[in-house]
Write a protein that holds these residues in place. Structure first.
Motif, PDB file in Angstrom:
ATOM      1  N   GLU A  54      14.063  -0.787   8.310  1.00 49.74           N
ATOM      2  CA  GLU A  54      13.175  -1.085   9.435  1.00 49.74           C
ATOM      3  C   GLU A  54      13.033  -2.580   9.713  1.00 49.74           C
ATOM      4  OE1 GLU A  54       9.396   0.741   8.920  1.00 49.74           O
ATOM      5  OE2 GLU A  54      10.174   2.795   9.049  1.00 49.74           O
ATOM      6  N   ASP A  55      13.546  -3.425   8.834  1.00 48.94           N
ATOM      7  CA  ASP A  55      13.318  -4.861   8.981  1.00 48.94           C
ATOM      8  C   ASP A  55      14.422  -5.512   9.805  1.00 48.94           C
ATOM      9  OD1 ASP A  55      11.587  -7.196   7.838  1.00 48.94           O
ATOM     10  OD2 ASP A  55      13.667  -7.856   7.688  1.00 48.94           O
ATOM     11  N   VAL A  56      14.021  -6.327  10.781  1.00 50.28           N
ATOM     12  CA  VAL A  56      14.971  -6.972  11.689  1.00 50.28           C
ATOM     13  C   VAL A  56      15.878  -7.950  10.950  1.00 50.28           C
ATOM     14  CG1 VAL A  56      15.190  -8.514  13.668  1.00 50.28           C
ATOM     15  CG2 VAL A  56      13.479  -6.687  13.698  1.00 50.28           C
ATOM     16  N   VAL A  57      15.288  -8.774  10.086  1.00 48.07           N
ATOM     17  CA  VAL A  57      16.059  -9.815   9.405  1.00 48.07           C
ATOM     18  C   VAL A  57      17.025  -9.216   8.393  1.00 48.07           C
ATOM     19  CG1 VAL A  57      15.856 -11.751   7.781  1.00 48.07           C
ATOM     20  CG2 VAL A  57      14.392 -11.643   9.807  1.00 48.07           C
ATOM     21  N   LEU A  58      16.556  -8.263   7.600  1.00 45.27           N
ATOM     22  CA  LEU A  58      17.399  -7.690   6.550  1.00 45.27           C
ATOM     23  C   LEU A  58      18.493  -6.784   7.091  1.00 45.27           C
ATOM     24  CD1 LEU A  58      14.689  -6.937   3.837  1.00 45.27           C
ATOM     25  CD2 LEU A  58      16.480  -8.669   3.745  1.00 45.27           C
ATOM     26  N   THR A  59      18.402  -6.415   8.373  1.00 47.76           N
ATOM     27  CA  THR A  59      19.455  -5.594   8.983  1.00 47.76           C
ATOM     28  C   THR A  59      20.267  -6.378  10.007  1.00 47.76           C
ATOM     29  OG1 THR A  59      17.896  -4.777  10.651  1.00 47.76           O
ATOM     30  CG2 THR A  59      18.162  -3.454   8.646  1.00 47.76           C
ATOM     31  N   ASP A  60      20.158  -7.710   9.986  1.00 45.52           N
ATOM     32  CA  ASP A  60      20.900  -8.545  10.937  1.00 45.52           C
ATOM     33  C   ASP A  60      20.638  -8.132  12.380  1.00 45.52           C
ATOM     34  OD1 ASP A  60      22.045 -10.302   9.145  1.00 45.52           O
ATOM     35  OD2 ASP A  60      23.826  -9.069   8.841  1.00 45.52           O
ATOM     36  N   GLY A  61      19.379  -7.846  12.679  1.00 47.10           N
ATOM     37  CA  GLY A  61      19.011  -7.497  14.047  1.00 47.10           C
ATOM     38  C   GLY A  61      19.319  -6.074  14.449  1.00 47.10           C
ATOM     39  N   ARG A  62      19.559  -5.184  13.464  1.00 44.20           N
ATOM     40  CA  ARG A  62      19.865  -3.784  13.770  1.00 44.20           C
ATOM     41  C   ARG A  62      18.908  -2.850  13.033  1.00 44.20           C
ATOM     42  NH1 ARG A  62      26.226  -2.808  12.989  1.00 44.20           N
ATOM     43  NH2 ARG A  62      25.523  -0.751  13.654  1.00 44.20           N
ATOM     44  N   PRO A  63      17.593  -2.985  13.245  1.00 46.00           N
ATOM     45  CA  PRO A  63      16.659  -2.103  12.536  1.00 46.00           C
ATOM     46  C   PRO A  63      16.785  -0.668  13.014  1.00 46.00           C
ATOM     47  CG  PRO A  63      15.510  -3.327  14.229  1.00 46.00           C
ATOM     48  CD  PRO A  63      16.907  -3.880  14.190  1.00 46.00           C
ATOM     49  N   GLY A  64      16.418   0.239  12.125  1.00 49.46           N
ATOM     50  CA  GLY A  64      16.466   1.655  12.470  1.00 49.46           C
ATOM     51  C   GLY A  64      15.427   2.416  11.685  1.00 49.46           C
ATOM     52  N   SER A  65      15.517   3.719  11.718  1.00 49.75           N
ATOM     53  CA  SER A  65      14.598   4.567  10.976  1.00 49.75           C
ATOM     54  C   SER A  65      14.907   4.485   9.489  1.00 49.75           C
ATOM     55  CB  SER A  65      14.732   6.015  11.452  1.00 49.75           C
ATOM     56  OG  SER A  65      14.089   6.903  10.567  1.00 49.75           O
ATOM     57  N   THR A  66      13.874   4.716   8.651  1.00 48.38           N
ATOM     58  CA  THR A  66      14.114   4.798   7.212  1.00 48.38           C
ATOM     59  C   THR A  66      14.864   6.077   6.849  1.00 48.38           C
ATOM     60  OG1 THR A  66      11.938   5.813   6.926  1.00 48.38           O
ATOM     61  CG2 THR A  66      12.100   3.442   6.586  1.00 48.38           C
ATOM     62  N   ASP A  67      14.955   7.006   7.792  1.00 49.08           N
ATOM     63  CA  ASP A  67      15.716   8.230   7.563  1.00 49.08           C
ATOM     64  C   ASP A  67      17.200   7.904   7.699  1.00 49.08           C
ATOM     65  OD1 ASP A  67      16.789  10.702   7.366  1.00 49.08           O
ATOM     66  OD2 ASP A  67      15.554  11.635   8.907  1.00 49.08           O
ATOM     67  N   ASN A  68      17.933   7.967   6.605  1.00 47.67           N
ATOM     68  CA  ASN A  68      19.349   7.596   6.614  1.00 47.67           C
ATOM     69  C   ASN A  68      20.188   8.488   7.509  1.00 47.67           C
ATOM     70  OD1 ASN A  68      18.841   5.529   4.842  1.00 47.67           O
ATOM     71  ND2 ASN A  68      19.290   6.750   3.020  1.00 47.67           N
ATOM     72  N   VAL A  89       9.552  -3.781   3.889  1.00 48.08           N
ATOM     73  CA  VAL A  89      10.444  -2.920   3.110  1.00 48.08           C
ATOM     74  C   VAL A  89       9.624  -1.857   2.384  1.00 48.08           C
ATOM     75  CG1 VAL A  89      12.148  -4.754   2.764  1.00 48.08           C
ATOM     76  CG2 VAL A  89      10.327  -4.419   1.067  1.00 48.08           C
ATOM     77  N   TYR A  90      10.342  -0.893   1.794  1.00 48.80           N
ATOM     78  CA  TYR A  90       9.720   0.192   1.036  1.00 48.80           C
ATOM     79  C   TYR A  90      10.445   0.356  -0.303  1.00 48.80           C
ATOM     80  CZ  TYR A  90       7.891   1.634   5.635  1.00 48.80           C
ATOM     81  OH  TYR A  90       7.287   1.680   6.870  1.00 48.80           O
ATOM     82  N   THR A  91       9.706   0.903  -1.283  1.00 47.41           N
ATOM     83  CA  THR A  91      10.312   1.379  -2.518  1.00 47.41           C
ATOM     84  C   THR A  91       9.672   2.724  -2.865  1.00 47.41           C
ATOM     85  OG1 THR A  91       8.699   0.426  -4.065  1.00 47.41           O
ATOM     86  CG2 THR A  91      10.529  -1.008  -3.344  1.00 47.41           C
ATOM     87  N   PRO A 146       6.679  10.278  -0.664  1.00 44.36           N
ATOM     88  CA  PRO A 146       5.749   9.193  -0.963  1.00 44.36           C
ATOM     89  C   PRO A 146       6.521   7.922  -1.295  1.00 44.36           C
ATOM     90  CG  PRO A 146       5.866  10.723  -2.800  1.00 44.36           C
ATOM     91  CD  PRO A 146       6.627  11.361  -1.675  1.00 44.36           C
ATOM     92  N   ALA A 147       6.005   6.796  -0.877  1.00 48.99           N
ATOM     93  CA  ALA A 147       6.665   5.515  -1.095  1.00 48.99           C
ATOM     94  C   ALA A 147       5.620   4.424  -1.145  1.00 48.99           C
ATOM     95  CB  ALA A 147       7.680   5.245   0.017  1.00 48.99           C
ATOM     96  N   PHE A 195       0.850  -1.190   0.000  1.00 50.57           N
ATOM     97  CA  PHE A 195       0.000   0.000   0.000  1.00 50.57           C
ATOM     98  C   PHE A 195       0.886   1.241   0.000  1.00 50.57           C
ATOM     99  CE2 PHE A 195       0.598  -1.466   4.344  1.00 50.57           C
ATOM    100  CZ  PHE A 195       1.094  -0.353   4.985  1.00 50.57           C
ATOM    101  N   PRO A 196       0.368   2.375  -0.497  1.00 54.21           N
ATOM    102  CA  PRO A 196       1.153   3.614  -0.483  1.00 54.21           C
ATOM    103  C   PRO A 196       1.411   4.076   0.949  1.00 54.21           C
ATOM    104  CG  PRO A 196      -0.672   3.764  -2.034  1.00 54.21           C
ATOM    105  CD  PRO A 196      -0.911   2.530  -1.213  1.00 54.21           C
ATOM    106  N   ALA A 197       2.554   4.712   1.140  1.00 59.31           N
ATOM    107  CA  ALA A 197       2.932   5.203   2.466  1.00 59.31           C
ATOM    108  C   ALA A 197       3.830   6.418   2.284  1.00 59.31           C
ATOM    109  CB  ALA A 197       3.654   4.107   3.257  1.00 59.31           C
ATOM    110  N   ARG A 198       4.196   7.006   3.395  1.00 65.10           N
ATOM    111  CA  ARG A 198       5.170   8.108   3.382  1.00 65.10           C
ATOM    112  C   ARG A 198       6.290   7.748   4.355  1.00 65.10           C
ATOM    113  NH1 ARG A 198       3.599  12.682   0.857  1.00 65.10           N
ATOM    114  NH2 ARG A 198       5.084  13.960   2.005  1.00 65.10           N
ATOM    115  N   ILE A 199       7.525   7.978   3.916  1.00 63.26           N
ATOM    116  CA  ILE A 199       8.672   7.676   4.765  1.00 63.26           C
ATOM    117  C   ILE A 199       9.579   8.891   4.829  1.00 63.26           C
ATOM    118  CG2 ILE A 199       8.606   5.196   4.295  1.00 63.26           C
ATOM    119  CD1 ILE A 199      10.877   5.621   2.323  1.00 63.26           C
ATOM    120  N   LYS A 200      10.335   8.939   5.904  1.00 66.23           N
ATOM    121  CA  LYS A 200      11.264  10.042   6.109  1.00 66.23           C
ATOM    122  C   LYS A 200      12.639   9.652   5.593  1.00 66.23           C
ATOM    123  CE  LYS A 200      12.838  13.245   9.707  1.00 66.23           C
ATOM    124  NZ  LYS A 200      12.900  13.478  11.174  1.00 66.23           N
ATOM    125  N   VAL A 201      13.136  10.396   4.620  1.00 64.65           N
ATOM    126  CA  VAL A 201      14.443  10.142   4.025  1.00 64.65           C
ATOM    127  C   VAL A 201      15.225  11.442   4.027  1.00 64.65           C
ATOM    128  CG1 VAL A 201      15.701   9.357   1.990  1.00 64.65           C
ATOM    129  CG2 VAL A 201      13.509   8.305   2.593  1.00 64.65           C
TER     130      VAL A 201
END
Length: 342
Positions: free
Chosen positions: A200-214, A245-247, A147-148, A135-141
């Motif tokens: 934001e994903d636990v598995v894809l970050t090896d247990g180090r999730p964070g904000s989508t804002d780089n 995840v987001y795109t 929009p994402a 679904f559409p969302a908004r993320i902080k980058v």
């Protein structure tokens, strides 16, 4: 996966530069060159490419004469045809159809038999299915909300085996309208890999999730981003897990191409590749080597895995399970702006 084919050979020789516990004498030019063979078999595709080169002291050079043969389940299946070359490698093309569980043996003979290398791999078993919600969302980058599109990709992991995966998202877009340059009704089509935001994903970050804002990530500057989106099932063995995840929005307006309203049709293909352990380790190593945070003086050396006998390189295979999302057709208004299709 095809974009990996052209970088396979480039990283193989880097393994020779890994740190050793004991210092050994080395004289430039005194080492016999080795045949370097790299190939990635995608069982979803009907074309496969093999890359051959010779390892010189500080670079790879192409072979001048070679034969590449593919064996499937112990039987000769195909002799590859030459596909192209440059100063560093020669490529060969194969067209055999592959199935899950096929055992592949790739054999290369070069320079009139002076060099002989082989590599073996078994095509992994694919997942039966994956579920995708979006679904559409908004993320902080970088401090701004954009929009994402958010995805939740549910993986049903088989029990009693160690499994390895890669997430890949492909966008296919078709635009139709009056092209401003010719003033004729025109269709534009594009197909490309989506950039996946996985912070934001636990598995894809090896247990180090964070904000989508780089801006908020990696304060110490030592985090290796998982740009190839590879993961194993160690956090959810034999159960289900939903990747988050987001795109960017594939249906975002395109400026500067049309003189009036235009229609947009888009299909999103979500692929979950089943990998071998060697392929998983290889892509994790590429994550490290391509990271701006990789510091060879402070971090352990990134050692590239290989499975080629009689030479250097990697022969690997993968297979994907797909889900397709067809977005509703949209009619978008044109805005005057000198932009381009991305």
């Amino acid at each position: 996966m095809k974009q990996l084919h052209h970088i396979l050979y480039a990283f193989t020789l880097a393994a020779l530069l890994a740190a050793c516990e004991k210092e050994l004498p080395y004289t430039v030019g005194s080492q016999e060159p080795l045949l370097v063979m790299n190939a990635l078999f995608d069982a979803n595709e009907t074309e496969h490419y093999v890359y051959l080169s010779l390892s010189e002291a500080h670079q790879a050079t192409r072979v001048t004469q070679a034969t590449v043969t593919l064996y499937i389940n112990g039987k000769q299946a195909e002799v590859a045809e030459e596909d192209g070359q440059n100063d560093r490698y020669q490529s060969f093309r194969l067209t055999s159809r592959l199935r899950p569980g096929d055992h592949l043996r790739l054999e290369a003979v070069a320079e009139e038999g002076r060099y002989h290398a082989t590599g073996e791999v078994t095509v992994p078993q694919p997942l039966e299915s994956i579920q995708v919600d979006t679904f559409p969302a908004r993320i902080k980058v970088y401090g701004n909300y954009q929009p994402a599109r958010r995805f939740q990709v549910t993986v049903h992991d088989p029990a009693r085996t160690d499994n390895y995966y890669r997430l890949y998202i492909l966008n296919t877009v078709r635009l139709y309208g009056t092209y401003w340059l010719t003033m004729r009704d025109t269709t534009f089509c594009s197909c490309g890999k989506a950039d996946i935001i996985n912070h934001e994903d636990v598995v894809l970050t090896d247990g180090r999730p964070g904000s989508t804002d780089n801006d908020d990530n990696d304060i110490m500057g030592n985090y290796i981003e998982n740009r190839y989106n590879v993961f194993d099932d160690s956090r959810f063995p034999g159960t289900s897990y939903g990747l988050r995840v987001y795109t960017s929005l594939v249906e975002a307006p395109i400026y500067g191409y049309f003189t009036g309203p235009y229609t947009l049709n888009a299909t999103i293909t979500v692929r979950l590749y089943s990998l071998t352990e060697t392929g998983y380790r290889y892509l994790r190593t590429l994550n490290t080597l391509e990271s701006d945070n990789y510091d060879t003086t402070l971090m352990e050396p990134a050692i590239i895995p290989g499975n080629v006998q009689g030479g250097l390189g990697i022969v690997d295979a993968c297979i994907a399970t797909e889900a397709h999302i067809v977005l509703p057709e949209q009619v978008l208004a044109n805005e005057v702006y000198e932009g381009f299709i991305r």
